[in-house]
Design an enzyme around this catalytic site. Sequence first.
Site, short mmCIF file in Angstrom:
data_model
loop_
_atom_site.label_atom_id
_atom_site.label_comp_id
_atom_site.label_asym_id
_atom_site.label_seq_id
_atom_site.Cartn_x
_atom_site.Cartn_y
_atom_site.Cartn_z
N ARG A 60 0.85 -1.20 0.00
CA ARG A 60 0.00 0.00 0.00
C ARG A 60 0.88 1.25 0.00
O ARG A 60 2.03 1.21 0.42
CB ARG A 60 -0.91 0.01 1.24
CG ARG A 60 -2.05 -0.99 1.18
CD ARG A 60 -2.91 -0.93 2.41
NE ARG A 60 -2.14 -1.17 3.63
CZ ARG A 60 -1.77 -0.22 4.48
NH1 ARG A 60 -2.12 1.03 4.31
NH2 ARG A 60 -1.06 -0.54 5.55
N LYS A 202 -8.08 -2.74 1.56
CA LYS A 202 -8.02 -1.84 2.69
C LYS A 202 -8.83 -0.56 2.44
O LYS A 202 -9.19 0.15 3.37
CB LYS A 202 -6.56 -1.52 3.05
CG LYS A 202 -5.85 -2.71 3.76
CD LYS A 202 -6.52 -3.10 5.06
CE LYS A 202 -5.67 -3.77 6.12
NZ LYS A 202 -5.23 -5.12 5.91
N HIS A 222 -9.63 -4.28 13.35
CA HIS A 222 -8.57 -4.86 12.52
C HIS A 222 -8.07 -6.10 13.24
O HIS A 222 -7.11 -6.06 14.01
CB HIS A 222 -7.43 -3.83 12.35
CG HIS A 222 -6.37 -4.28 11.38
ND1 HIS A 222 -5.04 -3.94 11.52
CD2 HIS A 222 -6.44 -5.01 10.25
CE1 HIS A 222 -4.35 -4.45 10.52
NE2 HIS A 222 -5.17 -5.11 9.74
N SER A 240 0.37 -5.17 10.93
CA SER A 240 0.86 -6.03 9.85
C SER A 240 2.05 -6.87 10.31
O SER A 240 2.96 -6.36 10.96
CB SER A 240 1.27 -5.16 8.66
OG SER A 240 1.60 -5.97 7.58
N LYS A 244 -1.86 -12.24 12.59
CA LYS A 244 -3.32 -12.41 12.53
C LYS A 244 -3.71 -13.56 11.60
O LYS A 244 -4.46 -14.45 11.98
CB LYS A 244 -4.00 -11.12 12.02
CG LYS A 244 -3.92 -9.94 12.95
CD LYS A 244 -4.68 -8.75 12.42
CE LYS A 244 -4.16 -8.21 11.10
NZ LYS A 244 -2.75 -7.76 11.12
N THR A 245 -3.18 -13.52 10.39
CA THR A 245 -3.57 -14.54 9.41
C THR A 245 -3.01 -15.90 9.80
O THR A 245 -3.73 -16.90 9.82
CB THR A 245 -3.06 -14.13 8.00
OG1 THR A 245 -3.69 -12.89 7.65
CG2 THR A 245 -3.41 -15.17 6.96
N ASP A 259 -8.73 -10.88 8.95
CA ASP A 259 -8.25 -9.49 9.01
C ASP A 259 -9.25 -8.42 9.45
O ASP A 259 -8.85 -7.44 10.06
CB ASP A 259 -7.69 -9.11 7.63
CG ASP A 259 -6.75 -7.93 7.67
OD1 ASP A 259 -5.85 -7.92 8.52
OD2 ASP A 259 -6.90 -7.01 6.86
N ARG A 324 2.36 -12.11 -1.46
CA ARG A 324 1.02 -12.39 -0.93
C ARG A 324 0.27 -13.39 -1.78
O ARG A 324 0.51 -13.51 -2.97
CB ARG A 324 0.20 -11.09 -0.91
CG ARG A 324 0.68 -10.04 0.04
CD ARG A 324 0.04 -10.20 1.40
NE ARG A 324 0.47 -9.16 2.32
CZ ARG A 324 -0.08 -8.98 3.52
NH1 ARG A 324 -1.07 -9.74 3.94
NH2 ARG A 324 0.38 -8.04 4.32
P1 ATP Z 1 -1.25 -8.30 7.70
O1 ATP Z 1 -2.10 -7.35 8.48
O2 ATP Z 1 -0.20 -7.59 6.90
O3 ATP Z 1 -2.04 -9.27 6.88
P2 ATP Z 1 -0.82 -10.38 9.73
O4 ATP Z 1 -1.00 -9.88 11.11
O5 ATP Z 1 -1.91 -11.18 9.12
O6 ATP Z 1 -0.37 -9.16 8.77
P3 ATP Z 1 0.77 -12.69 9.16
O7 ATP Z 1 0.47 -12.68 7.70
O8 ATP Z 1 0.09 -13.72 9.98
O9 ATP Z 1 0.51 -11.24 9.76
O10 ATP Z 1 2.34 -12.74 9.30
C1 ATP Z 1 3.06 -13.28 10.37
C2 ATP Z 1 4.38 -13.76 9.79
O11 ATP Z 1 5.30 -14.05 10.81
C3 ATP Z 1 4.18 -15.03 8.99
O12 ATP Z 1 5.03 -14.97 7.86
C4 ATP Z 1 4.66 -16.12 9.99
O13 ATP Z 1 5.17 -17.25 9.34
C5 ATP Z 1 5.76 -15.39 10.72
N1 ATP Z 1 6.02 -15.87 12.10
C6 ATP Z 1 7.21 -16.27 12.56
N2 ATP Z 1 7.15 -16.58 13.86
C7 ATP Z 1 5.88 -16.37 14.26
C8 ATP Z 1 5.20 -16.51 15.51
N3 ATP Z 1 5.83 -16.93 16.61
N4 ATP Z 1 3.90 -16.21 15.55
C9 ATP Z 1 3.27 -15.76 14.44
N5 ATP Z 1 3.86 -15.60 13.23
C10 ATP Z 1 5.16 -15.91 13.13
MN MN Z 2 -3.13 -10.89 7.44
#
Ligand code: ATP
Ligand code: MN
Length: 534
Positions: A60, A202, A222, A240, A244-245, A259, A324
């Site tokens: 973004r 978004k 969020h 980010s 979360k995902t 999300d 992504r």
């Molecule tokens: P966005 O809002 O950008 O979508 P998000 O909160 O969904 O972000 P994720 O896509 O879940 O974030 O990214 C977390 C990243 O961190 C993943 O690539 C995951 O493999 C990595 N990771 C490494 N260690 C951990 C951990 N202990 N817990 C969670 N994620 C981890």
């Molecule tokens: Mn996510």
Amino acid sequence: MPDPTISIPVNDLLKLGLKTENIHYQLTPEELVMHNLQREEGVLNDTGALVISTGEFTGRSPKDKFTVNDEITADTVNWNEFNIPIEPKYFDIIYKKVMDYLNTLPELWVRDGYACADSRHRLTIRSINEKPWNNLFSYNMFLRPTEEELEDFAAQWYVISAPGLKLDAKECGIRQHNVSLISFKHKMILIAGSGYTGETKKGIFTILNYILPQEKNILSMHCSANMGDNGDTAIFFGLSGTGKTTLSADPHRKLIGDDEHAWTDDNIFNFEGGCYAKCINLTEEKEPEIYHAIRPGALVENVCFFPGTNKINFDDASITENTRVSYPLHFISNALEPSIGGLPKNIFFLTCDAFGVLPPVSKLTPGQAMYQFISGYTAKVAGTETGVTEPKPTFSACFGAPFLPLHPGKYAHMLGEKMQKHKVNVWLINTGWTGGPHGVGHRVKLSYTREMITAALEGKLDNVRTESHPVFGMAIPKECPNIPTEILDPKNTWVDKDAYDEKAKYLAGLFIKNFEKYASGVTNEVLEAAPKPE
Ligand code: ATP
Ligand code: MN
């Protein structure tokens, strides 16, 4: 063949000022994939997903996101670095440019879908796209109407994307050649000059963060969400990259969404019809659900193949770190349909603390929970620049400041009331560093984080002994099933204990400084939950 019973909304498109000779309306994902391949704008990987490149933008561009300052928004939007005002006359100019540009193209892709799984709050959206892959993104990420629902579909909002259009910044009143422009009056999001699909997602999230709290008194969040077998919902807030995902995709729980959600008086509902997962360092072993979602219909962005193959090298960040994949929710085997869960019993605040200070799992008092929510802390590691080793702290109110058109106090107040009313457990999970800061320690093992969350959800941390963090005050459990006890207290994982204390004080100072702007608007209970560096 397109379904002959589905007719193109010609009148509406004409009203927008579009030519309607070559509109592809409501194509199936298979047809869209074919169009991409024919246009040589994408290729299939070895598991049949469409791999595309989004061009100049692979993330973004918050500085190029503008909101029209008009009679609706002037006194309601919280104008700040994320809600940048633009005069209505520029909307008119940009709108005309976008329409003129789209009318020069030989074909366009149009698709109807909606946001908000709860039919009481449904928002109908018409996507109009220059690129078939942007249209596939809308198919994956918005809720998909049935044929019956399509018959009398009336679009409430429009997302119009023209990635190939470069605007004249001066003439259009914008910063540079690209823009993401929101008009609440025209109910439109115009995206020009950027092909990054996340702008669409978004953009809609942003407008829902206005409409739901402002017009319906519903809290939008969020966060990701999932549900256990006995109907207990958990929600996961975080900026980010905090997880979360990743963490909401739990084989033992039903996925609600990854999300964007709302919390009403009687449920939690997802806004979206799909997930948008990071691919960097993705492995089948650590994230099987996401890995297996990369199949026909999924749209993968900005990844690289191993040379001479069509096998994705998930470790390759040479185009971007932000690789992504988008896919419909049902690509996750245990997704809940419709994506509506019960009232939450547990809330997790995810933070990726690259300073290695915060405990990997801890429980918050109501005051601490509000303090953390308003602070919205995470710290990312510095990019690939040489010599930069210090993590970069970010404070983003409500774990989502870039997407919140209203004052953060509005969302915080609503969440506070709900947490109190429903007596929800609130946990802080550090998915970031342990054993020292970035450069010294390492990231908490994903399998450990999953175990800690499971333990919290199963009530296994309710009756264990805890210790308050000396600076931040949260309750750190002294034991947790399947987790080595010695990693629970972060200081214990640092070789240099004095360095830990110093870093904890430093981080506390950052929290306190950031909170100054909110201090006058919160209760004593929240103020008292501030970290105490001395
Ligand atoms: P966005 O809002 O950008 O979508 P998000 O909160 O969904 O972000 P994720 O896509 O879940 O974030 O990214 C977390 C990243 O961190 C993943 O690539 C995951 O493999 C990595 N990771 C490494 N260690 C951990 C951990 N202990 N817990 C969670 N994620 C981890
Ligand atoms: Mn996510």
